[in-house]
Design a protein around this motif. Structure first.
Motif, short mmCIF file in Angstrom:
data_model
loop_
_atom_site.label_atom_id
_atom_site.label_comp_id
_atom_site.label_asym_id
_atom_site.label_seq_id
_atom_site.Cartn_x
_atom_site.Cartn_y
_atom_site.Cartn_z
N PHE A 37 51.83 29.63 35.26
CA PHE A 37 50.75 30.53 35.06
C PHE A 37 51.04 32.06 35.97
N GLY A 38 52.10 31.71 36.77
CA GLY A 38 52.55 33.17 37.39
C GLY A 38 53.68 33.65 36.90
N SER A 39 54.20 32.99 35.86
CA SER A 39 55.52 33.52 35.12
C SER A 39 55.10 34.92 34.56
N PHE A 40 56.51 35.65 34.29
CA PHE A 40 55.96 37.07 33.74
C PHE A 40 55.44 36.77 32.16
N ASN A 41 56.14 36.08 31.38
CA ASN A 41 55.68 35.79 30.09
C ASN A 41 54.36 35.45 30.06
N ILE A 42 53.61 34.46 30.75
CA ILE A 42 52.20 33.98 30.75
C ILE A 42 51.23 35.08 31.14
N THR A 43 51.74 35.65 32.18
CA THR A 43 50.77 36.83 32.60
C THR A 43 50.63 37.89 31.68
N MET A 44 51.89 38.17 31.12
CA MET A 44 51.91 39.06 30.01
C MET A 44 50.85 38.92 28.84
N ILE A 101 42.16 48.47 34.67
CA ILE A 101 42.50 47.35 35.72
C ILE A 101 43.22 46.14 35.25
N ALA A 102 43.04 45.61 34.26
CA ALA A 102 43.91 44.53 33.70
C ALA A 102 45.21 44.83 33.32
N ALA A 103 45.50 45.86 32.88
CA ALA A 103 46.72 46.36 32.53
C ALA A 103 47.57 47.01 33.71
N VAL A 104 46.78 47.78 34.44
CA VAL A 104 47.75 48.20 35.77
C VAL A 104 47.94 47.38 36.85
N SER A 105 47.00 46.17 36.76
CA SER A 105 47.22 44.95 37.71
C SER A 105 48.44 44.31 37.38
N PHE A 106 48.88 44.07 36.04
CA PHE A 106 50.07 43.37 35.54
C PHE A 106 51.30 44.03 35.91
N THR A 107 51.10 45.53 35.39
CA THR A 107 52.30 46.25 35.56
C THR A 107 52.73 46.65 36.87
N SER A 122 57.10 36.72 47.23
CA SER A 122 57.12 35.99 45.95
C SER A 122 56.30 36.87 44.85
N GLY A 123 57.02 36.84 43.81
CA GLY A 123 56.41 37.64 42.79
C GLY A 123 55.18 36.76 42.06
N HIS A 124 55.52 35.52 42.09
CA HIS A 124 54.45 34.70 41.33
C HIS A 124 53.31 34.82 42.27
N SER A 125 53.34 34.99 43.85
CA SER A 125 52.25 34.95 44.54
C SER A 125 51.36 36.41 44.59
N MET A 126 52.47 37.18 44.58
CA MET A 126 51.89 38.54 44.37
C MET A 126 51.20 38.92 43.14
N ILE A 127 51.48 38.28 42.05
CA ILE A 127 50.92 38.57 40.50
C ILE A 127 49.68 37.55 40.63
N ALA A 128 49.61 36.65 41.42
CA ALA A 128 48.62 35.64 41.35
C ALA A 128 47.45 36.42 42.16
N ALA A 129 47.54 36.74 43.31
CA ALA A 129 46.63 37.40 44.22
C ALA A 129 46.33 38.81 43.51
#
Length: 218
Positions: A70-77, A99-105, A138-145
């Motif tokens: 769930f923290g991978s690039f493909n799933i979060t995209m 917010i959804a778009a810029v939080s991802f990018t 950690s990218g997964h951790s940063m994207i998770a939070a």
């Protein structure tokens, strides 16, 4: 620039700068403590959290692998596109879509830049899942939070607008974020300090998006 646009620009800038600055402050702190000392602390924590083949919690490996995806690039995209489309096309809630778009990018972008600059190698363990690139933060951790944290904030805000309370959702969302972070240590692909730094950095971004949503709703 309208007042609305100023709020978006202000909180986006503060969020990105704050997330970046926090990581650099932690790096400075590590240097003051001594990189070898930080490494030793990381490895001591790993001793307890990284499962051996005979550990009782090694059987959780399939579950942990599912959580970490769930923290991978493909799933979060995919999740980001779904929420952006919903808020932009169906609800006309453009700040929410933003917010959804810029939080991802933003989170993936900052993480990529930081890893290229800091270049910390991944743990020298028999990793339980393939991982590429550098380790810190950690990218997964940063994207998770940062990303999922932002999504939870949007959902809780929507519940409150309907007169519902959202503590349970906020608690479940926090647990979900922490589980993604923990999964990276469990799988042996990140040091604990990578994960903690990613969670804190993403948390700053999520807080700024919370403030943006509050001010935009006034």
């Amino acid at each position: 620039m309208t007042n609305h646009s100023k709020k978006i620009f202000y909180w986006t800038t503060i969020g990105l700068a704050g997330s970046l600055a926090l990581v650099l402050i932690i790096v400075l702190l590590f240097m003051l403590l001594g990189i070898d000392n930080v490494q030793a602390i990381d490895e001591n924590i790993q001793h307890y959290l990284f499962p051996q083949a005979d550990s009782w919690y090694y059987s959780l490996l399939p579950v942990i692998k599912g959580i970490t995806e769930f923290g991978s690039f493909n799933i979060t995209m995919i999740v980001a596109l779904a929420f952006v489309s919903y808020y932009w096309i169906f609800r006309k809630l453009y700040v929410n879509a933003y917010i959804a778009a810029v939080s991802f990018t933003g989170m993936w972008g900052i993480n990529y830049v930081l890893k290229i600059i800091l270049r910390r190698e991944r743990p020298e363990l028999e990793q339980l899942m393939a991982a590429h690139g550098y380790s810190f933060p950690s990218g997964h951790s940063m994207i998770a939070a940062g990303f999922y944290g932002g999504i939870v904030i949007l959902l809780v805000h929507a519940m409150k607008e309907r007169g519902w309370t959202g503590p349970l959702l906020a608690i479940l969302g926090t647990l979900f974020v922490l589980l993604i972070g923990y999964s990276r240590i469990y799988l042996g692909v990140h040091y604990p300090s990578d994960v903690v730094t990613g969670l804190l950095s993403g948390g700053i971004w999520a807080f700024c998006m919370y403030r943006l949503l509050q001010e935009a709703s006034q």
